[in-house]
Write a protein that holds these residues in place. Sequence first.
Motif, mmCIF file in Angstrom:
data_model
loop_
_atom_site.group_PDB
_atom_site.id
_atom_site.type_symbol
_atom_site.label_atom_id
_atom_site.label_comp_id
_atom_site.label_asym_id
_atom_site.label_seq_id
_atom_site.Cartn_x
_atom_site.Cartn_y
_atom_site.Cartn_z
ATOM 1 N N ASN A 180 57.181 70.713 41.545
ATOM 2 C CA ASN A 180 55.741 70.644 41.812
ATOM 3 C C ASN A 180 55.027 69.725 40.818
ATOM 4 O O ASN A 180 54.318 70.176 39.914
ATOM 5 C CB ASN A 180 55.121 72.044 41.785
ATOM 6 C CG ASN A 180 53.706 72.049 42.345
ATOM 7 O OD1 ASN A 180 53.364 71.228 43.189
ATOM 8 N ND2 ASN A 180 52.883 72.958 41.848
ATOM 9 N N THR A 181 55.222 68.437 41.009
ATOM 10 C CA THR A 181 54.507 67.436 40.214
ATOM 11 C C THR A 181 53.605 66.627 41.139
ATOM 12 O O THR A 181 53.999 66.289 42.254
ATOM 13 C CB THR A 181 55.477 66.496 39.485
ATOM 14 O OG1 THR A 181 56.133 65.649 40.445
ATOM 15 C CG2 THR A 181 56.532 67.283 38.719
ATOM 16 N N LYS A 182 52.408 66.305 40.684
ATOM 17 C CA LYS A 182 51.461 65.606 41.552
ATOM 18 C C LYS A 182 51.921 64.195 41.879
ATOM 19 O O LYS A 182 51.706 63.692 42.992
ATOM 20 C CB LYS A 182 50.078 65.579 40.906
ATOM 21 C CG LYS A 182 49.377 66.931 40.914
ATOM 22 C CD LYS A 182 47.935 66.815 40.448
ATOM 23 C CE LYS A 182 47.227 68.156 40.557
ATOM 24 N NZ LYS A 182 45.815 68.080 40.108
ATOM 25 N N ASN A 183 52.537 63.526 40.921
ATOM 26 C CA ASN A 183 53.021 62.166 41.146
ATOM 27 C C ASN A 183 54.529 62.119 40.938
ATOM 28 O O ASN A 183 55.112 62.993 40.298
ATOM 29 C CB ASN A 183 52.321 61.186 40.202
ATOM 30 C CG ASN A 183 50.824 61.163 40.420
ATOM 31 O OD1 ASN A 183 50.362 61.105 41.555
ATOM 32 N ND2 ASN A 183 50.060 61.220 39.338
ATOM 33 N N GLY A 184 55.137 61.065 41.472
ATOM 34 C CA GLY A 184 56.572 60.918 41.337
ATOM 35 C C GLY A 184 56.960 60.301 40.010
ATOM 36 O O GLY A 184 56.143 59.728 39.285
ATOM 37 N N ALA A 185 58.225 60.427 39.685
ATOM 38 C CA ALA A 185 58.768 59.805 38.475
ATOM 39 C C ALA A 185 58.777 58.297 38.628
ATOM 40 O O ALA A 185 58.778 57.760 39.744
ATOM 41 C CB ALA A 185 60.169 60.324 38.201
ATOM 42 N N ILE A 186 58.789 57.588 37.487
ATOM 43 C CA ILE A 186 58.780 56.120 37.493
ATOM 44 C C ILE A 186 59.879 55.604 36.578
ATOM 45 O O ILE A 186 60.044 56.080 35.452
ATOM 46 C CB ILE A 186 57.423 55.565 37.023
ATOM 47 C CG1 ILE A 186 56.369 55.706 38.117
ATOM 48 C CG2 ILE A 186 57.536 54.102 36.627
ATOM 49 C CD1 ILE A 186 55.016 55.147 37.742
ATOM 50 N N THR A 187 60.605 54.613 37.066
ATOM 51 C CA THR A 187 61.559 53.873 36.243
ATOM 52 C C THR A 187 61.248 52.393 36.401
ATOM 53 O O THR A 187 61.290 51.858 37.503
ATOM 54 C CB THR A 187 63.005 54.163 36.667
ATOM 55 O OG1 THR A 187 63.256 55.559 36.538
ATOM 56 C CG2 THR A 187 63.983 53.403 35.788
ATOM 57 N N GLY A 188 60.957 51.718 35.261
ATOM 58 C CA GLY A 188 60.448 50.348 35.331
ATOM 59 C C GLY A 188 58.991 50.405 35.779
ATOM 60 O O GLY A 188 58.487 51.453 36.180
ATOM 61 N N TYR A 189 58.305 49.267 35.683
ATOM 62 C CA TYR A 189 56.928 49.290 36.198
ATOM 63 C C TYR A 189 56.507 47.890 36.605
ATOM 64 O O TYR A 189 57.355 47.031 36.902
ATOM 65 C CB TYR A 189 55.973 49.928 35.191
ATOM 66 C CG TYR A 189 54.735 50.498 35.833
ATOM 67 C CD1 TYR A 189 54.820 51.321 36.945
ATOM 68 C CD2 TYR A 189 53.472 50.202 35.337
ATOM 69 C CE1 TYR A 189 53.682 51.846 37.556
ATOM 70 C CE2 TYR A 189 52.331 50.728 35.931
ATOM 71 C CZ TYR A 189 52.443 51.535 37.045
ATOM 72 O OH TYR A 189 51.322 52.047 37.653
ATOM 73 N N LEU A 190 55.220 47.609 36.592
ATOM 74 C CA LEU A 190 54.696 46.408 37.241
ATOM 75 C C LEU A 190 55.037 45.121 36.500
ATOM 76 O O LEU A 190 55.358 44.105 37.118
ATOM 77 C CB LEU A 190 53.183 46.540 37.401
ATOM 78 C CG LEU A 190 52.715 47.761 38.201
ATOM 79 C CD1 LEU A 190 51.189 47.782 38.282
ATOM 80 C CD2 LEU A 190 53.323 47.764 39.593
ATOM 81 N N ALA A 191 54.940 45.114 35.164
ATOM 82 C CA ALA A 191 55.226 43.894 34.409
ATOM 83 C C ALA A 191 56.736 43.666 34.338
ATOM 84 O O ALA A 191 57.520 44.623 34.302
ATOM 85 C CB ALA A 191 54.644 43.995 32.995
ATOM 86 N N THR A 192 57.150 42.415 34.300
ATOM 87 C CA THR A 192 58.587 42.116 34.215
ATOM 88 C C THR A 192 59.187 42.660 32.930
ATOM 89 O O THR A 192 60.365 43.043 32.892
ATOM 90 C CB THR A 192 58.831 40.600 34.295
ATOM 91 O OG1 THR A 192 58.077 39.947 33.260
ATOM 92 C CG2 THR A 192 58.400 40.050 35.645
ATOM 93 N N THR A 193 58.382 42.731 31.866
ATOM 94 C CA THR A 193 58.893 43.257 30.595
ATOM 95 C C THR A 193 58.952 44.782 30.593
ATOM 96 O O THR A 193 59.406 45.376 29.615
ATOM 97 C CB THR A 193 58.019 42.776 29.422
ATOM 98 O OG1 THR A 193 56.646 43.064 29.717
ATOM 99 C CG2 THR A 193 58.191 41.282 29.215
ATOM 100 N N ASP A 194 58.497 45.414 31.674
ATOM 101 C CA ASP A 194 58.651 46.864 31.817
ATOM 102 C C ASP A 194 60.005 47.236 32.400
ATOM 103 O O ASP A 194 60.301 48.422 32.584
ATOM 104 C CB ASP A 194 57.558 47.431 32.733
ATOM 105 C CG ASP A 194 56.183 47.399 32.094
ATOM 106 O OD1 ASP A 194 56.109 47.441 30.852
ATOM 107 O OD2 ASP A 194 55.187 47.324 32.841
ATOM 108 N N SER A 195 60.820 46.248 32.720
ATOM 109 C CA SER A 195 62.096 46.523 33.360
ATOM 110 C C SER A 195 62.989 47.374 32.465
ATOM 111 O O SER A 195 62.869 47.363 31.239
ATOM 112 C CB SER A 195 62.803 45.218 33.728
ATOM 113 O OG SER A 195 63.164 44.513 32.558
#
Length: 709
Positions: free
Chosen positions: A403-418
Amino acid sequence: MKDTSLREDGENMTNQYPWRSNTTPPIASQDDPRYETPGGAQHKIDTHVSVTGNIADRAVTQPKIAIGAVGANQIDPALLPHYGDIATNAKFEVIDEQLADIVTLTPSGGDDTTAWNTAVNSVANGGRIELTQGDYYITDGVLKSNVIINARGKVRILSDGNIFNVNSGSADVNGNITNVSISYITFEAITKVFSEHLHLVSLSGVSDITFMRCGFIGFRGDGVYLGSGAAGEERHNEGIYFQECVFDGVSKQNRNGISIIDGDGVYIDRCVFRNCTRPNMPGAIDIEPNEYVWAIIKNIHVSKCKFKNIGGNTGVINMFIPLSQSDLITPVENITIEDNAIDTTTDTQSAFAFRQHQTSIIDGSSLDLNIKVINNKAKDIASRPFSITGIKNLTLSKNEFINTKNGAITGYLATTDSCMFIKLEANTFKKCGTDDGKGLSIHSVEKVDILRNIFDDCGTSGGYGIDFNNGTSSGVRIIGCDFVSPTGRMSVAIQKEATHTFTASSNIDQQNKFNGLTNAFAANLKDPVILYAVNTYDTTKLPDSFALGSESSLVNGDTNLPSTIKQGALITTVTTLTVGFRKFITQWFYPANNDAATLADMYFRKGNTSTNDWSTWQKVTAVVTGTSAPTTGTWTLGNRVNNLTPTRMKNISHWVCITAGTPGIWMAHGTGWGTTAERPTLSSGDSGYSYFDTTLAKMIAWNGSAWIV
């Protein structure tokens, strides 16, 4: 039974100082059985006190005990086994030295800072400070090396500033304040009004510090701040232990329970964190060094802790490293978070957050962090199960997120977030992403393993288990996962957004259970798939239009078929979806043949590597066996029959059809030898056979009806 230390209504326990013996019955009955109860530990202490009292009351120790000191009841129990004669005397010599510096403090009812500092300085070479029951008021109190600080009874130290504000004054850990033990003391703010940089305990440049069963209540900034001195100063902390402590923010008007700005070897074990962190602050435990290349974050271990009603905007346990591994003198490594329980976050708080700022994309040469998140449980989370950005080498295993409102995230929008080398194994995502519609979002990543996870009813109506969103992924292995939606809210197991690019040649999709949910994951290596389809394609279908696996189709009247027979079966096999390897896509045509006694020719072709079309058809001639040339059936040019019974005289290896027909015209291949009397009996189908006649000493040949001599 309900644990009143974590009540849903937000009220405190009946007694917020659970280490006192008078709280033992309710705490022992209500605490999680996996963890030692406060009452259980108190019983151990009381046992040691009883034993040490009997030994220490012996005359040999009494001359060394100061009048009015608490005395032998607090001797280190490790020194107390019963010894006889010489061994006993040697042991008591150590005890005597231990008791030489014992100072007892009693609260004055006013400011106790001067008395505290005097007591600490008086035992600076090693000793013990005993605090008798009551409330002490201390601000900017000092600590010195080799000091043991214990409470006798219920002891609180109160301040609206820093109770302890310790700075070693040196960047060299050899100059650290070291070997300090603090037990059974509550540190508490008076007004409990937020002030970000006023911490109950502030330590910079300390080693081997232990807090045992202490309370940190209503802190204005942090409960404990493990810092690196004032701005621009370099200080390092080593070997910091928190055991069975309670961090209660009370009103959530504070920053973090524990901030780790610099630490090598920080162990947080069986502690309770509750009611802490304002909406714009990090979380219960914040691992966040300042932006200095000499900052050290390594060997951090958080285990068997409970977190309840935590606010903030990053993670209940948060790690943010503002410099890349290559920028740090000592790279970050070895962060372990295991066997913890998180129950309810507020604001926009996630369960876990891990981020390292990168100035370039992580690659194989980047240094690992070695983060392990194992066997934790998190439920009713206001934001995400976890977020991972700019991280190399992190494992999440055997965790449960509910029961989490948002999903988990791996990596993100910027290329350096990889991210790179991320393993998600044997986790459960249940009802995750109830607001944003997905259980797990994957952005730019390389070498990610998603193994044996369960995605159960994730997302909103029409939700996704896994969503590949903005970015590029490669080396993703999804193996053995189970996607289930008993309520029907999740309709897609794996979604691909238009803004995501797969590298299918490096991906694996095997042994997953999609249970009728859509799977848009592109991987060259999948489970074997055989699709039997009747008349759904013909020879005009191009190689790139076929899916991985094998497809069959019955065709009739297709003018592009290579045989004079325009009826039969097409079998197409695709072993890889890589465009540059179309040559591994093969298509076979098996012409229909109504004569079961013979085998018709077969034809095959392959995809062209450079263009999306087919090579020319190649014929594979039928090969059968027998004891003579065929006399029945329809045969085509080039058909071959191998001889099963060759002899010296009739040494025919095989027959070949030289004129198509029923049965066609056949020629024998082979050479035998023998006398004239041994010449074999041949038929019309044996035309062309050679025989060396030893009687005539010459080679002769069979023309289908007679020997030619």
